[in-house]
Design a protein around this motif. Structure first.
Motif, short mmCIF file in Angstrom:
data_model
loop_
_atom_site.label_atom_id
_atom_site.label_comp_id
_atom_site.label_asym_id
_atom_site.label_seq_id
_atom_site.Cartn_x
_atom_site.Cartn_y
_atom_site.Cartn_z
N GLU A 1 0.88 -1.19 0.08
CA GLU A 1 -0.11 0.12 0.05
C GLU A 1 0.77 1.43 -0.04
O GLU A 1 0.36 2.23 -0.69
CB GLU A 1 -0.84 0.00 1.23
CG GLU A 1 -2.12 -0.99 1.00
CD GLU A 1 -2.85 -0.87 -0.27
OE1 GLU A 1 -3.36 0.27 -0.78
OE2 GLU A 1 -2.86 -1.87 -1.05
N LEU A 2 2.01 1.22 0.70
CA LEU A 2 2.89 2.60 0.73
C LEU A 2 3.37 2.67 -0.49
O LEU A 2 3.41 3.71 -1.06
CB LEU A 2 3.98 1.95 1.87
CG LEU A 2 5.15 3.02 1.91
CD1 LEU A 2 4.80 4.36 2.17
CD2 LEU A 2 6.36 2.49 2.37
N VAL A 3 3.93 1.67 -1.33
CA VAL A 3 4.42 1.73 -2.49
C VAL A 3 3.54 2.43 -3.70
O VAL A 3 3.46 3.08 -4.52
CB VAL A 3 5.17 0.57 -2.94
CG1 VAL A 3 5.68 0.84 -4.56
CG2 VAL A 3 6.28 0.13 -2.20
N THR A 4 2.02 1.50 -3.52
CA THR A 4 1.06 2.01 -4.30
C THR A 4 0.92 3.41 -4.14
O THR A 4 0.76 4.29 -5.11
CB THR A 4 -0.24 1.23 -4.22
OG1 THR A 4 -0.04 -0.17 -4.21
CG2 THR A 4 -1.45 1.76 -5.01
N ARG A 5 0.89 3.88 -2.99
CA ARG A 5 0.64 5.58 -2.77
C ARG A 5 1.64 6.45 -3.37
O ARG A 5 1.42 7.22 -3.93
CB ARG A 5 0.59 5.92 -1.26
CG ARG A 5 -0.87 5.22 -0.66
CD ARG A 5 -1.14 5.92 0.89
NE ARG A 5 -0.26 5.52 1.82
CZ ARG A 5 -0.39 4.44 2.37
NH1 ARG A 5 -1.56 3.68 2.11
NH2 ARG A 5 0.60 3.96 3.27
N ARG A 6 3.01 5.85 -3.08
CA ARG A 6 4.06 6.57 -3.97
C ARG A 6 4.01 6.73 -5.24
O ARG A 6 4.43 7.67 -6.04
CB ARG A 6 5.19 6.15 -3.38
CG ARG A 6 5.88 6.36 -1.75
CD ARG A 6 5.85 7.79 -1.33
NE ARG A 6 6.19 7.75 -0.13
CZ ARG A 6 5.15 7.80 1.13
NH1 ARG A 6 4.09 7.84 0.85
NH2 ARG A 6 5.99 7.78 2.19
N LEU A 7 3.61 5.53 -5.87
CA LEU A 7 3.58 5.41 -7.41
C LEU A 7 2.31 6.40 -7.98
O LEU A 7 2.75 7.03 -9.01
CB LEU A 7 3.45 3.75 -7.80
CG LEU A 7 4.83 3.04 -7.40
CD1 LEU A 7 4.49 1.62 -7.83
CD2 LEU A 7 5.82 3.38 -8.46
N ARG A 8 1.47 6.34 -7.20
CA ARG A 8 0.41 7.19 -7.68
C ARG A 8 0.83 8.65 -7.73
O ARG A 8 0.65 9.63 -8.37
CB ARG A 8 -0.80 7.09 -6.56
CG ARG A 8 -1.91 5.94 -7.10
CD ARG A 8 -3.24 5.91 -6.63
NE ARG A 8 -3.61 4.44 -6.69
CZ ARG A 8 -4.20 3.68 -5.58
NH1 ARG A 8 -3.99 4.20 -4.53
NH2 ARG A 8 -4.74 2.62 -5.94
N ALA A 9 1.70 8.98 -6.43
CA ALA A 9 2.03 10.52 -6.35
C ALA A 9 3.05 10.77 -7.52
O ALA A 9 2.95 11.92 -7.96
CB ALA A 9 2.78 10.56 -5.16
N LEU A 10 3.53 9.80 -8.16
CA LEU A 10 4.51 10.05 -9.32
C LEU A 10 3.81 9.91 -10.49
O LEU A 10 4.18 10.05 -11.68
CB LEU A 10 5.49 8.95 -9.35
CG LEU A 10 6.67 8.87 -8.25
CD1 LEU A 10 7.64 7.63 -8.41
CD2 LEU A 10 7.37 10.11 -8.33
N GLY A 11 2.34 9.76 -10.59
CA GLY A 11 1.55 10.02 -11.74
C GLY A 11 1.02 8.57 -12.42
O GLY A 11 0.31 8.65 -13.39
N GLY A 12 1.33 7.53 -11.83
CA GLY A 12 1.12 6.40 -12.18
C GLY A 12 -0.28 5.67 -11.57
O GLY A 12 -0.84 6.22 -10.73
#
Ligand code: ABF
Length: 218
Positions: free
Chosen positions: A141-152
């Motif tokens: 979930e942490l990585v999912t949030r960070r990747l969303r913040a990068l536009g993905g």
């Protein structure tokens, strides 16, 4: 020509990059399968191969090609592997088959990365093919949030566990204009084991199978 014929053609062209009397790195995928079959014809010229997957190991052993552990290899001049996408700078998206971690390790160990693809893999900007990211399960979930913040738009690969016991997030909706920078950013996220972006260590040579023959890009 069919896509398989293009793959076969480019796989055969890669044989000229195989050094004599050495261990070579061999990747994974349908294009590499054609390369392994072609390599079988000159197997006495090489000492053996390091493999990026169980699938490739089995195929090579079936051809009588010796497969060795990377830890036993001091020098790896060449790694031959496919890609899911490659841009004009030689940066690639890899890992559609899930073996991105082993592929990245062998790519890093090799002096030269020879990428073999048919022309459908050549793109102006990486990202149409979802970017695979191998992630430690507790960090999903942490990585999912960070990747969303990068536009993905990360989506967990359903029912898939890597050889290393991790999961894969396939990141949709990206346009990776600065692949080296993007790779470094994703690498920094705790819980990311490997990002399937091969830009910091891209291909040295791309062999591209086209209807007009094999094109080479250095
Ligand atoms: C591996 O196989 C990967 O990194 C990439 O996902 C895939 C390419 O396979 P194919 O040649 O079947 O398109 O190299």
């Amino acid at each position: 020509m069919t896509q398989d014929e293009l793959k076969q053609q480019v796989a055969a062209a890669a044989l000229t990059h195989v050094p004599h009397g050495e261990i070579i790195g061999v990747g994974t995928g349908s294009t590499v399968n054609f390369f392994i079959d072609a390599l079988a014809g000159i197997k006495d010229r090489i000492k053996g191969a390091v493999s990026s997957s169980e699938r490739s190991t089995e195929r090579m052993r079936a051809h009588g090609i010796t497969v060795v552990d990377l830890n036993e290899v001091e020098k790896l001049s060449v790694y031959v592997d496919g890609a899911d996408e490659i841009d004009p700078s030689g940066a690639m998206i890899k890992g559609g088959g899930g073996a991105l971690t082993r592929e990245k390790i062998i790519a890093e160990a090799a002096e030269r990365f020879i990428c073999i693809v048919d022309q459908s893999k050549l793109v102006p900007v990486l990202g149409k093919f979802p970017l695979p990211v191998e992630v430690v399960p507790m960090a999903r979930e942490l990585v999912t949030r960070r990747l969303r913040a990068l536009g993905g738009d990360p989506r967990e690969r359903s029912g898939y566990i890597t050889d290393n016991g991790n999961l894969i997030l396939d990141v949709h909706g990206l346009q990776i204009a600065q692949p080296r920078d993007f790779e470094a950013r994703v690498n920094q996220i705790p819980g990311v084991v490997t990002v399937g972006l091969f830009a910091l260590r891209g291909a040295n040579v791309a062999l591209i199978g086209t209807a007009e023959g094999v094109q080479r890009k250095d």
